[in-house]
Design an enzyme around this catalytic site. Structure first.
Site, mmCIF file in Angstrom:
data_model
loop_
_atom_site.group_PDB
_atom_site.id
_atom_site.type_symbol
_atom_site.label_atom_id
_atom_site.label_comp_id
_atom_site.label_asym_id
_atom_site.label_seq_id
_atom_site.Cartn_x
_atom_site.Cartn_y
_atom_site.Cartn_z
ATOM 1 N N PRO A 87 -25.773 -140.212 67.997
ATOM 2 C CA PRO A 87 -24.223 -140.423 67.867
ATOM 3 C C PRO A 87 -23.616 -139.878 69.031
ATOM 4 C CG PRO A 87 -25.248 -139.280 66.088
ATOM 5 C CD PRO A 87 -26.381 -139.369 66.843
ATOM 6 N N CYS A 88 -22.671 -141.102 69.518
ATOM 7 C CA CYS A 88 -22.028 -140.875 70.836
ATOM 8 C C CYS A 88 -20.592 -140.181 70.770
ATOM 9 C CB CYS A 88 -21.784 -142.314 71.057
ATOM 10 S SG CYS A 88 -20.576 -143.474 70.412
ATOM 11 N N GLN A 89 -20.034 -139.840 69.301
ATOM 12 C CA GLN A 89 -18.799 -139.206 69.624
ATOM 13 C C GLN A 89 -18.810 -137.810 70.401
ATOM 14 O OE1 GLN A 89 -20.696 -139.903 66.991
ATOM 15 N NE2 GLN A 89 -19.309 -141.003 65.365
#
Length: 351
Positions: A87-89
């Site tokens: 996940p890139c958040q």
């Protein structure tokens, strides 16, 4: 087990960590890299992943997945490929002030490294936002791979040069124990455009769903936003509107520097980066180039280079814009997945 098309006929298996709706898996498979399983914590990913890919879906937190489980999924093959997009958040511009060790999502890249060390795949690939390279967790990931004997390549890639009709830049990492590896050269001499991608789709109105394709559904617009839509020019901003239509927040000094909302796309340029809210006119430059509406969910998926018949919901399923937008916006573009698959295929033929 499928076999690679190469002189030695080696059997290959890939496992896709953080597989989402299957964008990376689909790209790999289309380039001849067999994917045996995808792992993701989000149960909403199961239907699109299974329906469009001949691979098993495992609903699980990657942090809880054991090396033994991964080894079982790989089976007895000659070449093992471990792929994924954590996940890139945590790596977004907004989140850069947070410490990697204080955000559980940051640790997922360390879990990727753990599974790599414990399962010893021949090839590893990862995709994420460009800013991930500025964080310690990424540097630790690269260092771990190098310490394990991998040849590591990574760079920021312009996805529009690989068949993705979208201005999307992503960090791609490839690592191999077999020898030097890198991403294949661009497959397109010119960026793909919005026109090439969605011009053929059936015209619909705001709030309408295409009878032949429930995913080709556009969000409704309020009376005020319809006026704003009609006043918007392709490639323009809300600054083109009559003052009576400009939102109060944009009239303030703090809002004048944010022109990239309430915009229309341009036919002959790539689309802006698809986000999880790409179905909303006010969420970015997601207005259709010529029709008075935001792009549909299907158009968003096609701009993510998913095939136009990729199934995201079962027959008769509810069109939930928020849920489907999340699946589409978070996906690895299929075109980028194909570029990664092509690179691995070329590498295996070479080595």
């Amino acid at each position: 087990m499928m076999q690679m098309t190469n002189p030695k006929k080696k059997s290959v298996a890939c496992i896709d960590l953080f597989c989402g709706a299957g964008g990376l898996t689909h790209g790999l498979v289309r380039e001849g890299i067999p994917v045996v399983a995808g792992i993701d914590l989000d149960p909403a990913c199961r239907y699109p992943y299974v329906q469009n890919n001949a691979a098993q879906f495992i609903e699980a937190d990657v942090a809880s997945v054991s090396a033994e489980k991964v080894a079982t999924l790989f089976g007895q093959v000659d070449v093992k490929v471990l792929a994924g997009c954590a996940p890139c958040q945590p790596f977004s511009t907004y989140s850069q002030r947070y410490d990697a060790e204080r955000d559980g999502k940051w640790g997922l890249l360390y879990e990727f490294a753990r599974l790599t060390e414990e399962t010893k795949p021949h090839i590893v690939t990862m995709e994420n936002v460009p800013s991930v390279a500025r964080h310690r967790v990424f540097k630790d990931f690269v260092s771990k791979l190098e310490s394990l004997g991998y040849h590591v390549w990574h760079d920021v890639v312009d996805c529009s040069r690989y068949g993705v009709p979208q201005a999307r830049r992503r960090m791609v990492l490839l690592a191999s124990k077999l020898g030097d590896i890198s991403l294949a050269p661009p497959t397109h001499s010119e960026p793909m455009t919005v026109r090439e991608a969605i011009k053929v789709l059936t015209p619909i109105q705001a709030g309408q769903t295409c009878k032949k394709d429930p995913l080709h559904s556009a969000a409704s617009l309020s009376e005020l936003n319809m006026k704003r839509m009609k006043a918007s020019k392709p490639g323009g901003t809300w600054r083109d509107w009559p003052k009576s239509l400009v939102a109060d927040c944009h009239k303030q000094s703090t809002g004048k520097t944010f022109p990239s909302v309430y915009g229309r796309m341009e036919w002959d340029k790539p689309a802006p980066t698809m986000t999880t809210q790409c179905y909303g006119f006010g969420n970015g430059r997601f207005g259709h180039p010529s029709q008075n509406r935001a792009i549909s969910l299907r158009e968003a998926a096609v701009l993510q280079s998913f095939p136009p018949d990729y199934k995201f919901l079962p027959d008769g399923g509810d069109v939930n814009f928020s849920a489907l937008g999340r699946l589409i916006g978070n996906a690895v573009p299929v075109g980028l997945g194909r570029a990664i698959g092509l690179s691995i295929k070329n590498h295996l033929v070479q080595h």
